[in-house]
Scaffold this motif. Structure first.
Motif, mmCIF file in Angstrom:
data_model
loop_
_atom_site.group_PDB
_atom_site.id
_atom_site.type_symbol
_atom_site.label_atom_id
_atom_site.label_comp_id
_atom_site.label_asym_id
_atom_site.label_seq_id
_atom_site.Cartn_x
_atom_site.Cartn_y
_atom_site.Cartn_z
ATOM 1 N N GLY A 55 12.018 76.471 127.442
ATOM 2 C CA GLY A 55 11.496 77.829 127.396
ATOM 3 C C GLY A 55 12.573 78.893 127.451
ATOM 4 O O GLY A 55 12.263 80.091 127.469
ATOM 5 N N GLU A 102 9.329 72.473 115.479
ATOM 6 C CA GLU A 102 8.034 72.100 116.061
ATOM 7 C C GLU A 102 8.151 71.903 117.575
ATOM 8 O O GLU A 102 7.264 72.334 118.333
ATOM 9 C CB GLU A 102 7.520 70.823 115.393
ATOM 10 C CG GLU A 102 7.025 71.039 113.973
ATOM 11 C CD GLU A 102 6.796 69.739 113.227
ATOM 12 O OE1 GLU A 102 7.021 68.658 113.811
ATOM 13 O OE2 GLU A 102 6.405 69.803 112.042
ATOM 14 N N ALA A 112 10.406 73.293 119.569
ATOM 15 C CA ALA A 112 10.626 74.610 120.171
ATOM 16 C C ALA A 112 9.313 75.383 120.266
ATOM 17 O O ALA A 112 9.026 76.007 121.303
ATOM 18 C CB ALA A 112 11.643 75.391 119.349
ATOM 19 N N ALA A 113 8.508 75.345 119.209
ATOM 20 C CA ALA A 113 7.233 76.066 119.223
ATOM 21 C C ALA A 113 6.283 75.491 120.261
ATOM 22 O O ALA A 113 5.584 76.243 120.963
ATOM 23 C CB ALA A 113 6.595 76.003 117.833
ATOM 24 N N LYS A 114 6.261 74.179 120.378
ATOM 25 C CA LYS A 114 5.382 73.524 121.345
ATOM 26 C C LYS A 114 5.671 73.990 122.768
ATOM 27 O O LYS A 114 4.754 74.164 123.580
ATOM 28 C CB LYS A 114 5.553 72.004 121.249
ATOM 29 C CG LYS A 114 4.735 71.218 122.255
ATOM 30 C CD LYS A 114 4.977 69.725 122.105
ATOM 31 C CE LYS A 114 4.195 68.927 123.140
ATOM 32 N NZ LYS A 114 4.440 67.468 123.002
ATOM 33 N N HIS A 115 6.954 74.219 123.071
ATOM 34 C CA HIS A 115 7.352 74.594 124.436
ATOM 35 C C HIS A 115 7.685 76.083 124.546
ATOM 36 O O HIS A 115 8.256 76.517 125.547
ATOM 37 C CB HIS A 115 8.540 73.741 124.861
ATOM 38 C CG HIS A 115 8.231 72.276 124.966
ATOM 39 N ND1 HIS A 115 7.578 71.742 126.050
ATOM 40 C CD2 HIS A 115 8.458 71.260 124.086
ATOM 41 C CE1 HIS A 115 7.430 70.429 125.856
ATOM 42 N NE2 HIS A 115 7.953 70.117 124.684
ATOM 43 N N GLN A 116 7.338 76.855 123.513
ATOM 44 C CA GLN A 116 7.552 78.305 123.506
ATOM 45 C C GLN A 116 9.013 78.663 123.820
ATOM 46 O O GLN A 116 9.308 79.546 124.623
ATOM 47 C CB GLN A 116 6.598 78.992 124.496
ATOM 48 C CG GLN A 116 5.127 78.804 124.129
ATOM 49 C CD GLN A 116 4.192 79.530 125.071
ATOM 50 O OE1 GLN A 116 4.318 79.428 126.294
ATOM 51 N NE2 GLN A 116 3.261 80.285 124.508
ATOM 52 N N THR A 117 9.894 77.929 123.161
ATOM 53 C CA THR A 117 11.336 78.164 123.293
ATOM 54 C C THR A 117 11.837 78.904 122.052
ATOM 55 O O THR A 117 11.714 78.390 120.936
ATOM 56 C CB THR A 117 12.098 76.830 123.441
ATOM 57 O OG1 THR A 117 11.638 76.157 124.621
ATOM 58 C CG2 THR A 117 13.592 77.063 123.547
ATOM 59 N N ALA A 118 12.377 80.093 122.239
ATOM 60 C CA ALA A 118 12.942 80.839 121.114
ATOM 61 C C ALA A 118 14.146 80.069 120.582
ATOM 62 O O ALA A 118 15.055 79.720 121.341
ATOM 63 C CB ALA A 118 13.352 82.237 121.553
ATOM 64 N N GLY A 141 14.879 87.523 122.810
ATOM 65 C CA GLY A 141 14.138 86.318 122.451
ATOM 66 C C GLY A 141 13.628 86.343 121.033
ATOM 67 O O GLY A 141 12.831 85.482 120.633
ATOM 68 N N GLN A 142 14.092 87.311 120.221
ATOM 69 C CA GLN A 142 13.644 87.453 118.845
ATOM 70 C C GLN A 142 14.801 87.169 117.887
ATOM 71 O O GLN A 142 15.857 87.779 117.998
ATOM 72 C CB GLN A 142 13.118 88.877 118.600
ATOM 73 C CG GLN A 142 11.947 89.261 119.488
ATOM 74 C CD GLN A 142 10.716 88.413 119.219
ATOM 75 O OE1 GLN A 142 10.365 88.161 118.062
ATOM 76 N NE2 GLN A 142 10.055 87.977 120.285
#
Length: 281
Positions: free
Chosen positions: A95, A116, A118-124, A245-246
């Motif tokens: 995260g 995938e 990173a998205a699963k764990h909301q990691t930028a 984070g963007q």
């Protein structure tokens, strides 16, 4: 002071040597590389612990220790992208904003898995070649580009990223197919984009500078040779990524770039034949 953790294959490499000072300067002293872990010592180079002593960075015995103590993470291993998936498994589940050095992945399938996870764990998650940030490329008008002819040094395996990244940034992600038309000593890849637009990526030799010619529907042509300090522009963007984070680079761009590289390597074994690229990107 925000703390950054390095995770690398081995630490005695050019990017790891440069990033700490650059990040400290670009962040105005609000960020520092404070922790590091690497899998192996560099052959004929500094050991990882020696590197840490030289750079004032705390050695960690595990990746878990780096993650626990860091605010932000950088997965390095720039010349060994095949190591990225293993090195990034825990960071991408943390995260915490994570930058992964070029080349992002060894192939398209690995790139998809990394995003995938990173998205699963909301990691930028973010990756880029520094050449994307050359001021000369940033000033290019994107509308109406018909053909790009790009030149640069290095081997296709680890240096084509520096040409393909700016091309995709300028022309978009709708690459359709690739053809290898070069030689072993001067690799050349032809890329066809939607609407019949094309780009060539050529690597004539070690002494060749990065440069490109951009041709427009109007017939106009613009020749560019990066002379700006694109590494510093990249580092400033990296600092902003950590702060917000963007990412300024979208996952579909990075996936398209990795797809072109993967299929370019396949095409090199079957020259003068079109290789269709997967469309489900």
């Amino acid at each position: 002071m925000k703390k950054i953790g390095f995770i690398d294959y081995y630490l005695d490499e050019w990017h790891a040597n440069q990033y700490p000072g650059w990040i400290r300067e670009a962040s105005g002293g609000t960020m520092e590389v404070a922790f590091a872990h690497a899998i192996k010592d560099k052959e004929h180079g500094l050991t990882n612990r020696e590197w840490c002593v030289n750079h004032g960075v705390a050695w960690c015995d595990t990746i878990e220790e780096v993650i626990a103590q860091s605010d932000y993470l950088i997965v390095l291993s720039p010349d060994n992208p095949e190591q990225h998936e293993a090195l990034a498994e825990l960071p991408l589940a943390s995260g915490k904003p994570t930058y992964m050095d070029k080349t992002f992945a060894p192939d398209r399938a690995a790139a998809l898995r990394l995003f995938e996870r990173a998205a699963k764990h909301q990691t930028a998650l973010y990756s880029s070649s520094a050449l994307r940030y050359a001021a000369e490329y940033a000033e290019v008008e994107r509308a109406g580009i018909r053909v790009i002819s790009s030149l640069g040094p290095g081997a296709f395996e680890n240096y084509s990223i520096h040409q393909i990244e700016p091309v995709v940034a300028l022309m978009g992600t709708d690459a359709k197919r690739v053809m290898f038309v070069g030689t072993e000593t001067a690799p050349t890849l032809l890329i066809e984009f939607g609407g019949g637009r094309q780009a060539t990526i050529q690597q004539p030799g070690a002494g060749c500078p990065f440069m490109m010619a951009v041709n427009y529907d109007s017939g106009a042509c613009r020749v560019l040779q990066p002379a700006s300090d694109y590494f510093q522009s990249f580092i400033r963007d990296l600092v902003t990524f950590f702060e917000t984070g963007q990412s300024t680079v979208q996952p579909d761009e990075t996936i398209a770039i990795m797809t072109i590289i993967e299929y370019g390597l396949i095409a090199a074994k079957q020259p003068y034949q079109w290789m269709e690229l997967p469309e489900d990107r």
